[in-house]
Structures are given as C-alpha cells and as structure tokens.
Write a protein that holds these residues in place. Structure first.
Motif, PDB file in Angstrom:
ATOM      1  N   LEU A 230       0.846  -1.191   0.000  1.00 46.93           N
ATOM      2  CA  LEU A 230       0.000   0.000   0.000  1.00 46.93           C
ATOM      3  C   LEU A 230       0.882   1.241   0.000  1.00 46.93           C
ATOM      4  CD1 LEU A 230      -2.728   1.452   0.217  1.00 46.93           C
ATOM      5  CD2 LEU A 230      -2.523   1.222   2.711  1.00 46.93           C
TER       6      LEU A 230
ATOM      7  N   TRP B 284      -5.782   5.430   1.110  1.00 48.03           N
ATOM      8  CA  TRP B 284      -6.415   4.276   1.744  1.00 48.03           C
ATOM      9  C   TRP B 284      -7.917   4.486   1.823  1.00 48.03           C
ATOM     10  CZ3 TRP B 284      -8.585   4.261   6.910  1.00 48.03           C
ATOM     11  CH2 TRP B 284      -8.890   2.977   7.412  1.00 48.03           C
TER      12      TRP B 284
ATOM     13  N   ALA C 271      -5.216  -2.422   5.630  1.00 46.79           N
ATOM     14  CA  ALA C 271      -3.766  -2.200   5.667  1.00 46.79           C
ATOM     15  C   ALA C 271      -3.162  -2.934   6.855  1.00 46.79           C
ATOM     16  CB  ALA C 271      -3.450  -0.706   5.771  1.00 46.79           C
TER      17      ALA C 271
ATOM     18  N   LEU D  81      -1.403  -4.163   1.742  1.00 46.33           N
ATOM     19  CA  LEU D  81      -2.847  -4.361   1.703  1.00 46.33           C
ATOM     20  C   LEU D  81      -3.181  -5.738   2.263  1.00 46.33           C
ATOM     21  CD1 LEU D  81      -3.789  -2.912  -1.793  1.00 46.33           C
ATOM     22  CD2 LEU D  81      -4.696  -2.145   0.388  1.00 46.33           C
TER      23      LEU D  81
END
Length: 391
Positions: free
Chosen positions: A200, A296, A327, A345
């Motif tokens: 991420l 996010w 996350a 992720l």
C-alpha cells in the motif's frame, strides 16, 4: 476501546509468529510492550489514534516528508492493522477495526513449536453462491455502461468451522510463497494471518512508493503469456495505476509522481500477478494520517473513480470486508534510527474468531469482464490459503 498488556509476545512453547512486515533482523529479538485495539463503535479517528499511539512510543508520524528520527531507541517498531471503513457489518466482528502493537528489543529467544492435536477446518460456506457472484459482476457491467464507474473491485467471503490451535495453521498461511507481508497478529479472542504480496505505502527518507497489483493468471508458461497478452487485464491495470498516481499527487511535491515500473509479472503462490511501482516525493509537512487519507483504501481493492466504485461494491457485496482489503504492516526505523514505514494491503488474509475461519477474495470488474471467469479467479486466490489452513 481497550489498551491491553502483552498478548502477542513470543512465549516459550509457541510457534515463532512474527508480525506482518517485521524486518527479518528483528525476528526472535522483540517483545510486546503495549497495544491499542479499537472498534468503529468506539468512535474517533483511527488514523489520529495511530499517530497518537506511535508518538507515545517515541515514533513521530506528524511529518514524514523528511527523515525524522525515532526518538525512543528502545522501540523496535509498531505492528499495524487497519480495516477499511465500512457500513456493512463484518462477519468476524471480534477482530478489531484498528490494532497497533508496540514492540521493544529484548534478549534473543527461539520459541519451540507446539506439539499438540492438529487443528481442523470444516466445510466452507460462501456468503454468496457462484450464480449470485456472477450476477453482481453483471450489475457492475451495467453501472459501467451507464458511465457511473470504470472499474469496481468486488469482494466475496467464505467461512468454515475451525477447531484447535490457530498458530500452526496461520503460520503456514503467512509462509506462502510471494507473501511480502506474511505474518500473524492475534488478540485475546481473535487471530489474523496475511500472505499479502501488495504494498500500500512504503515510506523512507520522504519518498513514498505504492505497488498496485491487478491481473491474475495461473503460474504456468501459458498463464504468463495470457496475462501479458490480455488487453482487458492491461487496461484494468492501467486504470488503477492512474488512480494511484492521482492519489499520491494529493500529498506529493509538485511534479514528483512517477511510474517506475509498469505491468511487471510477479508470482504469488500458484498465480502470476501484474504489479506496477508508483513513487513520489512527499510534500513538506505531510504526516502518515494525511498520506493514508489520500491513498487508503488502496485503489486496487476499490476501483475507479474510487468513491463511486466503493458505493457500487457496498451495494453488491454480500457481507462486510472486515479486516480484509485494509492495511497491515510495520512502522519502525532503519539502521540509522530514521523512520521507515512499510504497510501492505490485507489481501490474501485469513481471520479466526469465535470458532470460525474467514477468508475474503476479490477481483476488478470492467466492461469486458466474464462473470464465470471472475468467479473462478476469486476461487483461485483462496485455494492456496485453504490448503495452507488444512496443512
């Protein structure tokens, strides 16, 4: 909201379960200091709670645009789990929506493996039938034809009865090949393991990197050739790369966003997947809460445009995503004591709570998606995790 004492810690007689993203050099050398567990019903902003918790352990997150030092050198780092915001209840409500666990360095220890009765996994019960999944794909295609969205990531769920010690089973999940964020977190009433390959955000020295994954085929020579030659997969992938570029641009120094690698083929367990690398230089004053607020949930698990895609998925998905598609990872420091952030992720994730094990899997839906192929892709993503759980 609860602040607990040591729960995860490495104890004699347990499997050596390391947290997702924990640097290899720290494994077997850290002990849990404290933790924060939070559910959405508690109220408040989890991103601010994370910043406050980290600051209380000498880890500054208010400005990560330079190379801040970790103030408390006894803090090895902080393991993090963030579930995506959702208005649909999670099928595993015992798993918190946000977890932060602070670790400190200690003497080296080599935990022994558990010797006891093996765990058992019962029959899997999906939250939607294949026909319902396929119908949801058609609904997305209709939304695309109306111009509401370009791509939507649809996520399904399945669960099964689980009995026995979760540790060995989840350790196998975390060890699946290609699991960049392979690791395990647990609380008093819940366990979670991820075998995620997807970044991420990774932050070091004011530079941020994200590595979106879109496009999946069996890990065979024919599968690789098919993925490389698929116009559908490449178009879907590029849409998500563009979304990630736009997300990073919200917190980046002007002109610093770049695609370093496009549509590279990586292997995860028995699958090929397409991955790109997008990077940027953070604008002055950007903190972790601001960065995560921009990126996010990750674009590869939402779709584009992001908010519209989330609305469509929320309407169609059978249950909440729980801790999946959120996350997880590690906030620590490098050898020079400078802040280092590495969050993945929570795809390829299993959760165990209240006598059941839960899995989630999804895929991006575009106009030329084939419903039966999308159902098969989701099954292919959960198959290695199911096999690992069975041992």
């Amino acid at each position: 909201m609860s602040t607990l004492g040591p729960v995860v810690g490495y104890r004699p007689g347990t499997v050596d379960l390391h947290s997702p993203g924990l640097p290899a050099a720290c494994r077997g050398r850290i002990w849990e200091r404290s933790r924060l567990e939070w559910h959405a019903r508690d109220g408040g902003d989890p991103l601010q709670l994370l910043s406050d918790f980290a600051a209380s352990h000498g880890v500054p997150l208010d400005d990560i645009s330079g190379s801040p030092s970790v103030i408390d050198s006894s803090t090895c780092g902080i393991a993090v789990l963030l579930s995506p915001p959702s208005v649909i209840p999670s099928p595993a409500p015992a798993v918190p929506d946000f977890v932060a666990v602070a670790f400190e360095h200690g003497r080296e220890h080599r935990p022994a493996r558990v010797s006891g009765p093996p765990s058992t996994v019962g029959n899997w019960t999906p939250s939607w039938r294949p026909s319902e999944h396929a119908a949801a794909v058609e609904e997305v295609r209709s939304a695309i034809s109306r111009g509401d969205v370009y791509v939507v990531n649809l996520v399904g769920h399945t669960s099964a009865p689980f009995a026995g010690d979760p540790a060995p089973a989840l350790a196998r999940v975390a060890a699946l090949p290609g699991a960049r964020y392979g690791g395990v977190l647990r609380g008093e009433t819940w366990w979670l393991a991820t075998a995620s390959p997807e970044t991420l955000v990774e932050v070091s020295g004011g530079r941020v990197v994200t590595r979106p994954i879109k496009g999946t085929r069996p890990a065979t020579a024919a599968g690789r050739a098919d993925l490389l030659g698929s116009a559908k997969e490449r178009a879907e992938h590029v849409m998500i790369v563009d979304l990630e570029r736009n997300d990073l641009a919200r917190v980046a120094a002007v002109g610093s966003v770049q695609v370093e690698e496009l549509f590279a083929i990586r292997r995860w367990s028995g699958l090929w997947q397409a991955e790109s690398t997008v990077s940027a230089r953070l604008a002055p004053g950007v903190g972790l809460a601001g960065l995560l607020g921009a990126v996010w949930p990750g674009g590869s698990v939402t779709g584009a445009p992001k908010l519209a895609a989330i609305d469509v998925a929320t309407r169609l998905e059978p249950v909440g995503r729980g801790p999946s598609m959120g996350a997880c990872g590690w906030i620590g420091h490098d050898r020079d004591g400078r802040l280092a952030i590495d969050l993945g992720l929570t795809i390829r994730t299993a959760a165990i709570a209240e006598g059941r094990v839960h899995l989630w899997a999804g895929g991006g839906i575009v106009w030329d998606s084939d419903p039966e192929a999308e159902v098969a892709e989701a099954a292919a993503k959960t198959a290695p995790i199911k096999a690992a759980l069975r041992g």
